[in-house]
Design a protein around this motif. Structure first.
Motif, mmCIF file in Angstrom:
data_model
loop_
_atom_site.group_PDB
_atom_site.id
_atom_site.type_symbol
_atom_site.label_atom_id
_atom_site.label_comp_id
_atom_site.label_asym_id
_atom_site.label_seq_id
_atom_site.Cartn_x
_atom_site.Cartn_y
_atom_site.Cartn_z
ATOM 1 N N ASN A 1 3.710 -9.490 10.027
ATOM 2 C CA ASN A 1 5.116 -9.596 9.905
ATOM 3 C C ASN A 1 5.054 -8.410 8.925
ATOM 4 N N TRP A 2 4.540 -7.294 9.757
ATOM 5 C CA TRP A 2 4.659 -6.008 9.631
ATOM 6 C C TRP A 2 5.387 -5.388 10.154
ATOM 7 N N TYR A 3 6.649 -5.249 10.536
ATOM 8 C CA TYR A 3 7.915 -4.803 11.968
ATOM 9 C C TYR A 3 7.887 -2.985 11.397
ATOM 10 N N ARG A 4 7.091 -2.420 12.050
ATOM 11 C CA ARG A 4 8.126 -1.178 11.914
ATOM 12 C C ARG A 4 8.420 -0.809 13.328
ATOM 13 N N SER A 5 9.906 0.070 13.012
ATOM 14 C CA SER A 5 10.492 0.422 14.197
ATOM 15 C C SER A 5 10.111 1.834 14.734
ATOM 16 N N GLN A 6 10.070 2.519 15.472
ATOM 17 C CA GLN A 6 10.026 4.084 15.774
ATOM 18 C C GLN A 6 10.159 5.108 15.156
ATOM 19 N N ASN B 1 -2.463 1.613 6.196
ATOM 20 C CA ASN B 1 -0.882 1.648 5.709
ATOM 21 C C ASN B 1 -0.213 -0.377 4.972
ATOM 22 N N GLN B 2 -0.243 -0.549 6.494
ATOM 23 C CA GLN B 2 0.471 -1.861 5.651
ATOM 24 C C GLN B 2 -0.367 -3.099 5.316
ATOM 25 N N LEU C 1 -6.328 -7.357 3.773
ATOM 26 C CA LEU C 1 -8.077 -7.006 3.575
ATOM 27 C C LEU C 1 -8.935 -6.928 2.043
ATOM 28 N N ASP C 2 -7.587 -6.551 1.162
ATOM 29 C CA ASP C 2 -8.061 -7.023 0.199
ATOM 30 C C ASP C 2 -8.581 -8.627 -0.085
ATOM 31 N N LEU C 3 -6.974 -9.227 -0.028
ATOM 32 C CA LEU C 3 -6.870 -10.836 -0.471
ATOM 33 C C LEU C 3 -7.958 -11.706 0.331
ATOM 34 N N THR D 1 -0.391 -6.743 13.390
ATOM 35 C CA THR D 1 0.624 -5.918 14.571
ATOM 36 C C THR D 1 1.457 -5.608 13.992
ATOM 37 N N THR D 2 2.425 -4.647 13.891
ATOM 38 C CA THR D 2 4.394 -3.802 13.458
ATOM 39 C C THR D 2 4.711 -3.978 14.378
ATOM 40 N N ALA D 3 4.365 -4.492 15.883
ATOM 41 C CA ALA D 3 5.740 -4.924 17.181
ATOM 42 C C ALA D 3 6.210 -5.929 17.420
#
Lengths: 375, 375
Positions: free
Chosen positions: B158-163, B185-186, B191-193, B240-242
């Motif tokens: 749920n790391w949605y990032r648009s172009q 970045n996201q 990764l830490d948790l 994913t960011t997509a």
């Protein structure tokens, strides 16, 4: 056509279950005519259960040549499914085969070719194709509601089997006796549904199998597989027999949202405009497509095995389309064969599968298997 | 000790957010003393926002040497985190560093060694460690309630990032500008948790990354990683960011059951006796351990960034333990470095990571990056 006279090959757990509902008159246009099994005790027991009029045979050939059956339901050992089916095809006898279609795709391919040449009705017992949740998922994908598939993810870890289960038969969970573990015995339904609902096989597979990790068995009891599809989508399939309570969660994402099947429910998160369209037109920093959480009605009426048997009988009598054409059994088996091959070679496996290579590596394991069959 | 005088390095999005609550008096025992940034415009803006008494500097060195700060909060570019921190350590100035700890573990290891030698308080902005759901998961694992870990599975899509997000800065999603994509970045929090809650890093990693698959970017926008832990457990991490709406579901199974965090809820399926004990004593065919679905109370009070800053300030003033010791930033970064290395080399990556090899392959990508920084 008159009533279809059905013969059951192998009167064990599944064979008995099928015999009960056929002999009970629950399949329109069919009757239980005969049973064959290598055990004389089981045949005597079958006559007690299903009446003295039942024909019993100690071999498949004898039953097929007897003129007492028009169609057979194959419930013997996995390894024997293809050869049994081919004997029927050669005699123009219809076949409904329990899963898996076989142990390796090389033999199943020969079976499929023989089926096509014979022209008989050949179906696989993929009864889970009748579960409304998966039918609805297939409907939403086939009709384009979900859009192009992006990712599939099935965590199917609720196949708990104790050591005592495995110890209940010497052939169990051996390469020579069963030819595989959780992928071949417990997961054929999910492997079929996975490819059937999304309508495609992967182009390559990278799998990680643990053999005898949590149980004293030869074959795999834990698997994680990563796949890539021809359209660029990716997928993951995770299974084990060692977890309790386990999970059964299938997530499929597409350009128009996400569908999750879990806890007997299907939820469709539907994007108002497709993700690619949103991405092309959105000019801000952190926005995302409007999403509707949709309650999609799903019937609770699941007819299971009987529905597949009825459909097969109907197909024999009236020509209706098969829900689970026998030729499609090779698709799920290709997935499990590819997963084994990837784990054994610790590398990628491209599809179409190198069937000879798989067969060769399987034979090595059969040769050193702790179970030595009589045949 | 008097109030801790805090300097902010980089007054962009995150730096501004931290400056607001510190200057607003929301951190007991601390005050906003200074800001440094390479942009004179941003410094003028900061004085307007936070008062003319605010000291402003155009370089980190100038701020550190000014005698106006006891501690700094690092919010500049990823690549500069370790070098900035080391400048502070050399002057006995405390450090709270935004995630990620850096871009490659080789530089972060040097930072950690410098921190240990300096004796100052060094923390990472892992604010998600204060989320009650993850604290409870860690509690249930640390206390042995879940038993030995068997499998972990995090779908964090749920790391949605648009172009348009990526296009908003030329450095974004480039190897030279940011050093990575969704993993760097996201996902640093997850990764830490992932490693913090289960209390272990994998022993090896096999990851599949797609670079610029759904967006016109250099770095990865989709990842599936498979890991194996020293105790034999396995794990999967998918991001994913997509995808929209995306999923955030963490499942951890152990010998005593299963915990799932999804939709802001934690559910613990607890086995009455552990799976191995059941398996040893059960003699039937299809049984499984008795399982209780447990509602475990989880606080809804999540203090986020402020809690980490307060804890760091408290640690400086009174010596309390840090929630997120800075030295632990390398652990999540090791995971993302290993995933890149596995994808680039199309093979297994063993941990401890070959840091030189990773650095070498990263430098190749930086050399041909479409973003060329001024430095």
């Amino acid at each position: 056509m008159n009533r279809v006279r059905i013969g059951i090959v192998g009167i064990g757990n599944m064979g008995t279950a099928h015999a009960r509902y056929v002999s009970g008159g629950e399949i329109n246009g069919a009757e239980l005519a005969a049973v064959c099994d290598i055990s004389a005790d089981r045949l005597r027991w079958a006559k007690e259960q299903f009446g003295e009029a039942l024909h019993t045979f100690e071999s498949v050939d004898a039953m097929l040549d007897s003129g007492t059956v028009d169609a057979i339901l194959i419930c013997n050992l996995h390894f024997d499914h293809p050869s049994t089916a081919m004997k029927a095809f050669a005699r123009g006898i219809h076949v409904l085969c329990e899963k898996p279609a076989g142990v390796y795709t090389k033999q199943v391919r020969e079976m499929n070719e023989a089926a096509a040449a014979s022209g008989v009705k050949f179906a696989m017992m993929f009864n889970q194709r009748t579960i409304p949740l998966y039918k609805k998922l297939k409907d939403l994908i086939d009709s384009g509601e979900l859009g192009e598939i992006r990712r599939t993810n099935w965590i199917i870890t609720n196949w708990y089997r104790s050591q005592s289960y495995y110890d209940s038969g010497k052939w169990r969970a051996t390469w020579a006796g069963e030819g595989g573990g959780v992928l071949l015995n417990q997961c054929p339904h999910q492997l079929d549904l996975w490819q059937w609902t999304v309508g495609m096989l992967p182009s390559r597979v990278r799998a990680f199998c643990s053999f005898g990790k949590y149980r004293d068995i030869e074959v795999e009891d834990e698997v994680t597989a990563y796949v890539e599809y021809p359209n660029g989508a990716t997928g993951v399939f995770i299974t084990t027999t060692a977890e309790a309570p386990g999970t059964n969660r299938l997530e499929v994402t597409g350009e128009r949202g996400k569908i999750v099947i879990e806890d007997g429910k299907l939820t469709f998160w539907r994007l108002r405009v497709s993700e690619p369209e949103f991405n092309q037109t959105f000019k801000g920093a952190f926005g995302q497509p409007e999403c509707w959480k949709c309650d999609v009605p799903v019937s609770t009426d699941s007819k299971a095995h009987k529905a597949i048997t009825q459909n097969w009988v109907d197909s024999i009598r009236t020509g209706v389309n098969l829900i689970a054409p026998g030729e499609e059994g090779i698709r799920g088996l290709t997935l499990s064969n590819a997963m084994y091959l990837s784990a054994w070679t610790d590398g990628w496996v491209e599809l179409p599968l190198d069937e000879d290579r798989f067969h060769e590596l399987l034979q090595e394991r059969i040769a050193t298997s702790r179970y030595q069959s009589n045949t």
